[in-house]
Design a protein around this motif. Structure first.
Motif, PDB file in Angstrom:
ATOM      1  N   THR A 161       0.813  -1.217   0.000  1.00  0.00           N
ATOM      2  CA  THR A 161       0.000   0.000   0.000  1.00  0.00           C
ATOM      3  C   THR A 161       0.844   1.264   0.000  1.00  0.00           C
ATOM      4  OG1 THR A 161      -0.131  -0.088   2.423  1.00  0.00           O
ATOM      5  CG2 THR A 161      -1.908  -1.137   1.174  1.00  0.00           C
ATOM      6  N   ASP A 162       2.125   1.148  -0.291  1.00  0.00           N
ATOM      7  CA  ASP A 162       2.981   2.324  -0.367  1.00  0.00           C
ATOM      8  C   ASP A 162       2.381   3.326  -1.350  1.00  0.00           C
ATOM      9  OD1 ASP A 162       5.378   3.736  -1.961  1.00  0.00           O
ATOM     10  OD2 ASP A 162       5.983   3.380   0.119  1.00  0.00           O
ATOM     11  N   PRO A 163       2.246   4.608  -0.964  1.00  0.00           N
ATOM     12  CA  PRO A 163       1.572   5.586  -1.831  1.00  0.00           C
ATOM     13  C   PRO A 163       2.188   5.709  -3.212  1.00  0.00           C
ATOM     14  CG  PRO A 163       1.851   6.473   0.379  1.00  0.00           C
ATOM     15  CD  PRO A 163       2.620   5.188   0.340  1.00  0.00           C
ATOM     16  N   ARG A 164       3.522   5.561  -3.307  1.00  0.00           N
ATOM     17  CA  ARG A 164       4.161   5.711  -4.606  1.00  0.00           C
ATOM     18  C   ARG A 164       3.845   4.541  -5.519  1.00  0.00           C
ATOM     19  NH1 ARG A 164       9.695   7.277  -1.689  1.00  0.00           N
ATOM     20  NH2 ARG A 164       8.657   5.892  -0.195  1.00  0.00           N
ATOM     21  N   LEU A 165       3.685   3.366  -4.934  1.00  0.00           N
ATOM     22  CA  LEU A 165       3.268   2.227  -5.736  1.00  0.00           C
ATOM     23  C   LEU A 165       1.768   2.272  -6.016  1.00  0.00           C
ATOM     24  CD1 LEU A 165       5.382  -0.698  -4.236  1.00  0.00           C
ATOM     25  CD2 LEU A 165       5.813   0.681  -6.264  1.00  0.00           C
ATOM     26  N   GLU A 166       1.020   2.853  -5.089  1.00  0.00           N
ATOM     27  CA  GLU A 166      -0.421   2.984  -5.305  1.00  0.00           C
ATOM     28  C   GLU A 166      -0.708   3.860  -6.513  1.00  0.00           C
ATOM     29  OE1 GLU A 166      -4.491   2.407  -4.718  1.00  0.00           O
ATOM     30  OE2 GLU A 166      -2.726   1.324  -4.012  1.00  0.00           O
ATOM     31  N   CYS A 167       0.122   4.872  -6.752  1.00  0.00           N
ATOM     32  CA  CYS A 167      -0.113   5.721  -7.925  1.00  0.00           C
ATOM     33  C   CYS A 167       0.118   4.928  -9.205  1.00  0.00           C
ATOM     34  CB  CYS A 167       0.744   6.981  -7.866  1.00  0.00           C
ATOM     35  SG  CYS A 167       2.393   6.864  -8.559  1.00  0.00           S
ATOM     36  N   LEU A 168       0.990   3.913  -9.158  1.00  0.00           N
ATOM     37  CA  LEU A 168       1.189   3.058 -10.330  1.00  0.00           C
ATOM     38  C   LEU A 168      -0.016   2.153 -10.548  1.00  0.00           C
ATOM     39  CD1 LEU A 168       4.944   2.041 -10.000  1.00  0.00           C
ATOM     40  CD2 LEU A 168       3.930   4.020 -11.137  1.00  0.00           C
ATOM     41  N   ARG A 169      -0.590   1.652  -9.446  1.00  0.00           N
ATOM     42  CA  ARG A 169      -1.815   0.847  -9.579  1.00  0.00           C
ATOM     43  C   ARG A 169      -2.917   1.678 -10.236  1.00  0.00           C
ATOM     44  NH1 ARG A 169      -2.899  -3.049  -5.880  1.00  0.00           N
ATOM     45  NH2 ARG A 169      -2.144  -1.780  -4.140  1.00  0.00           N
ATOM     46  N   ILE A 170      -3.047   2.925  -9.778  1.00  0.00           N
ATOM     47  CA  ILE A 170      -4.070   3.806 -10.324  1.00  0.00           C
ATOM     48  C   ILE A 170      -3.825   4.061 -11.811  1.00  0.00           C
ATOM     49  CG2 ILE A 170      -4.922   6.191 -10.249  1.00  0.00           C
ATOM     50  CD1 ILE A 170      -4.436   6.050  -7.173  1.00  0.00           C
ATOM     51  N   GLY A 171      -2.568   4.297 -12.171  1.00  0.00           N
ATOM     52  CA  GLY A 171      -2.254   4.531 -13.569  1.00  0.00           C
ATOM     53  C   GLY A 171      -2.555   3.326 -14.443  1.00  0.00           C
ATOM     54  N   ALA A 172      -2.201   2.127 -13.962  1.00  0.00           N
ATOM     55  CA  ALA A 172      -2.454   0.905 -14.738  1.00  0.00           C
ATOM     56  C   ALA A 172      -3.947   0.634 -14.858  1.00  0.00           C
ATOM     57  CB  ALA A 172      -1.742  -0.274 -14.080  1.00  0.00           C
ATOM     58  N   LEU A 173      -4.683   0.820 -13.766  1.00  0.00           N
ATOM     59  CA  LEU A 173      -6.136   0.676 -13.835  1.00  0.00           C
ATOM     60  C   LEU A 173      -6.732   1.660 -14.840  1.00  0.00           C
ATOM     61  CD1 LEU A 173      -6.862   0.315 -10.024  1.00  0.00           C
ATOM     62  CD2 LEU A 173      -7.545  -1.372 -11.736  1.00  0.00           C
ATOM     63  N   GLY A 174      -6.163   2.862 -14.882  1.00  0.00           N
ATOM     64  CA  GLY A 174      -6.647   3.864 -15.817  1.00  0.00           C
ATOM     65  C   GLY A 174      -6.445   3.460 -17.264  1.00  0.00           C
ATOM     66  N   VAL A 175      -5.362   2.728 -17.551  1.00  0.00           N
ATOM     67  CA  VAL A 175      -5.136   2.244 -18.915  1.00  0.00           C
ATOM     68  C   VAL A 175      -6.288   1.344 -19.345  1.00  0.00           C
ATOM     69  CG1 VAL A 175      -3.642   0.821 -20.372  1.00  0.00           C
ATOM     70  CG2 VAL A 175      -2.623   2.441 -18.751  1.00  0.00           C
ATOM     71  N   ILE A 176      -6.695   0.444 -18.441  1.00  0.00           N
ATOM     72  CA  ILE A 176      -7.811  -0.455 -18.753  1.00  0.00           C
ATOM     73  C   ILE A 176      -9.127   0.316 -18.788  1.00  0.00           C
ATOM     74  CG2 ILE A 176      -9.029  -2.555 -18.068  1.00  0.00           C
ATOM     75  CD1 ILE A 176      -6.081  -2.947 -18.926  1.00  0.00           C
ATOM     76  N   ALA A 177      -9.312   1.233 -17.841  1.00  0.00           N
ATOM     77  CA  ALA A 177     -10.568   1.991 -17.782  1.00  0.00           C
ATOM     78  C   ALA A 177     -10.797   2.805 -19.051  1.00  0.00           C
ATOM     79  CB  ALA A 177     -10.558   2.910 -16.554  1.00  0.00           C
ATOM     80  N   HIS A 178      -9.720   3.326 -19.634  1.00  0.00           N
ATOM     81  CA  HIS A 178      -9.886   4.122 -20.849  1.00  0.00           C
ATOM     82  C   HIS A 178     -10.372   3.288 -22.022  1.00  0.00           C
ATOM     83  CE1 HIS A 178      -8.130   7.601 -18.914  1.00  0.00           C
ATOM     84  NE2 HIS A 178      -8.324   8.286 -20.021  1.00  0.00           N
ATOM     85  N   MET A 179     -10.116   1.990 -21.995  1.00  0.00           N
ATOM     86  CA  MET A 179     -10.652   1.120 -23.051  1.00  0.00           C
ATOM     87  C   MET A 179     -12.172   1.055 -22.998  1.00  0.00           C
ATOM     88  SD  MET A 179      -8.302  -2.254 -23.062  1.00  0.00           S
ATOM     89  CE  MET A 179      -6.557  -2.171 -22.752  1.00  0.00           C
ATOM     90  N   LEU A 180     -12.728   1.334 -21.817  1.00  0.00           N
ATOM     91  CA  LEU A 180     -14.151   1.104 -21.590  1.00  0.00           C
ATOM     92  C   LEU A 180     -14.953   2.395 -21.481  1.00  0.00           C
ATOM     93  CD1 LEU A 180     -13.681  -1.740 -18.956  1.00  0.00           C
ATOM     94  CD2 LEU A 180     -14.281  -1.998 -21.371  1.00  0.00           C
ATOM     95  N   ARG A 181     -14.352   3.488 -21.865  1.00  0.00           N
ATOM     96  CA  ARG A 181     -15.110   4.732 -21.840  1.00  0.00           C
ATOM     97  C   ARG A 181     -16.174   4.707 -22.933  1.00  0.00           C
ATOM     98  NH1 ARG A 181     -11.456   9.976 -20.982  1.00  0.00           N
ATOM     99  NH2 ARG A 181     -13.537  10.790 -20.575  1.00  0.00           N
ATOM    100  N   PRO A 182     -17.348   5.285 -22.662  1.00  0.00           N
ATOM    101  CA  PRO A 182     -18.445   5.234 -23.632  1.00  0.00           C
ATOM    102  C   PRO A 182     -18.055   5.858 -24.966  1.00  0.00           C
ATOM    103  CG  PRO A 182     -19.197   5.987 -21.490  1.00  0.00           C
ATOM    104  CD  PRO A 182     -17.710   5.978 -21.426  1.00  0.00           C
ATOM    105  N   PRO A 183     -18.577   5.298 -26.076  1.00  0.00           N
ATOM    106  CA  PRO A 183     -19.380   4.063 -26.133  1.00  0.00           C
ATOM    107  C   PRO A 183     -18.500   2.830 -25.932  1.00  0.00           C
ATOM    108  CG  PRO A 183     -18.964   4.874 -28.351  1.00  0.00           C
ATOM    109  CD  PRO A 183     -18.402   5.915 -27.420  1.00  0.00           C
ATOM    110  N   VAL A 184     -18.950   1.942 -25.079  1.00  0.00           N
ATOM    111  CA  VAL A 184     -18.159   0.774 -24.734  1.00  0.00           C
ATOM    112  C   VAL A 184     -18.078  -0.175 -25.929  1.00  0.00           C
ATOM    113  CG1 VAL A 184     -17.927  -1.177 -23.150  1.00  0.00           C
ATOM    114  CG2 VAL A 184     -18.851   0.998 -22.328  1.00  0.00           C
TER     115      VAL A 184
END
Length: 332
Positions: A161-184
């Protein structure tokens, strides 16, 4: 279904991380396309300060140039690939060098990062550029054909849960989330579920920050919003109970917050409403009811969010149904 606000999965972590002076340099306010091309070229410069300056500028201006994803993906000095068979990709040397910035961080993801080399910031900025790539259909399709998501799943699976690694988790999740922005795109949904994307959201839900949890639920929500994704999640009991378990864990998490996150709650209600369109999932929901959605646990959130209340009413209506044909948008 609710759309996740851009601020929740793009740049909000930068405000929480102190940028080194080299990265905080003055950025031209209105670069032209020639400057963008120069910065893309500078990504392959051997001088770290030049690389970092170009990377930082590209991330800042990435929303202003729709050509940027194509420049990053298609230009000969950034990436080229030959697909000889599924999951077999040959990258150019320059692209390997670019991806090595992400690969270098892998050994550090099992423990807190105490180094002062700002590697996590460099990788985070690269992740922002990949979010730009996965946002646009043309480069998104190339991304999926190259099985690029496998580079990002390990960052979603970070077990600390180190904050600096957490920002990497957020960034990687964002890569996947951008694939699913409408229209999906249903094709993107099928590809993600077949590569175990849902399982790779687990760590974010278990130990991630509220932001990580929200992005992970956004991904689940968008997958469930399509017939293909809903069918995948409900066709086997194990898959339904896996999703239901994650959602209930998050409902419990909301009860521990002094100020529960409205966006997270809205997405959770939307997930349950989507599940309720499937007769098999309805039976499971009736038997293992998410009680907190039906008592007064979240009364204040429902009162403040008409969209969440509408979804909850739809959920109640669906759960009260007898065995009836499914709605057309969720054909088995």
């Amino acid at each position: 279904m609710v759309n996740l606000p851009d601020s929740l999965y793009e740049d909000y972590t930068i405000s929480r991380v102190n940028l080194p002076s080299a990265l905080a340099s003055t950025v031209p306010p209105s670069p032209d396309i020639r400057m963008i091309i120069k910065w893309v070229n500078d990504l392959h410069n051997n001088i770290p300060s030049t690389f970092d300056f170009a990377l930082q500028n590209l991330t800042i201006h990435r929303k202003n140039f729709e050509i940027l994803p194509r420049l990053l993906w298609k230009s000969h000095f950034t990436v080229a690939m030959l697909l000889q068979a599924p999951r077999f990709v040959i990258f150019t040397l320059n692209f390997i060098q670019f991806m090595q910035e992400i690969l270098k961080i892998y050994p550090l993801t099992s423990r807190p990062v105490y180094s002062q080399n700002w590697m996590h910031l460099r990788v985070y900025n690269i992740l922002l550029l990949f979010q730009c790539i996965t946002h646009y259909p043309e480069t998104r399709n190339c991304f999926l054909k190259a099985d690029m998501q496998y580079y990002f799943y390990p960052l979603m699976d970070i077990n600390v849960t180190d904050p600096r690694l957490e920002c990497l988790r957020i960034g990687a999740l964002g890569v996947i989330a951008h694939m699913l922005r409408p229209p999906v795109d249903p094709a993107a949904v099928c590809y993600l579920v077949n590569t175990s994307c849902l399982q790779h959201c687990t760590k974010a839900i278990e130990i991630g920050s509220t932001e990580s949890k929200t992005i992970a639920v956004f991904i689940i929500n968008k997958i469930l919003s399509t017939g293909e994704g809903l069918q995948y999640c409900c066709v086997l009991p194990d898959r339904f109970f896996f999703i239901d378990g994650l959602l209930k864990r998050l409902l419990m998490y909301l009860t521990t917050m002094a100020r529960p996150c409205p966006s997270l709650f809205n997405l959770l209600v939307g997930c349950y409403t989507s599940l309720s369109y499937k007769p098999r999932a309805r039976r499971g929901l009736r038997r293992y009811l998410p009680d907190m959605l039906f008592n007064n646990t979240f009364a204040s959130l429902l009162a403040a969010d008409p969209a969440a209340e509408r979804n909850r009413r739809e959920l109640i209506k669906n759960l009260e149904m007898k065995t009836q044909p499914e709605k057309n948008r969720y054909i088995s």
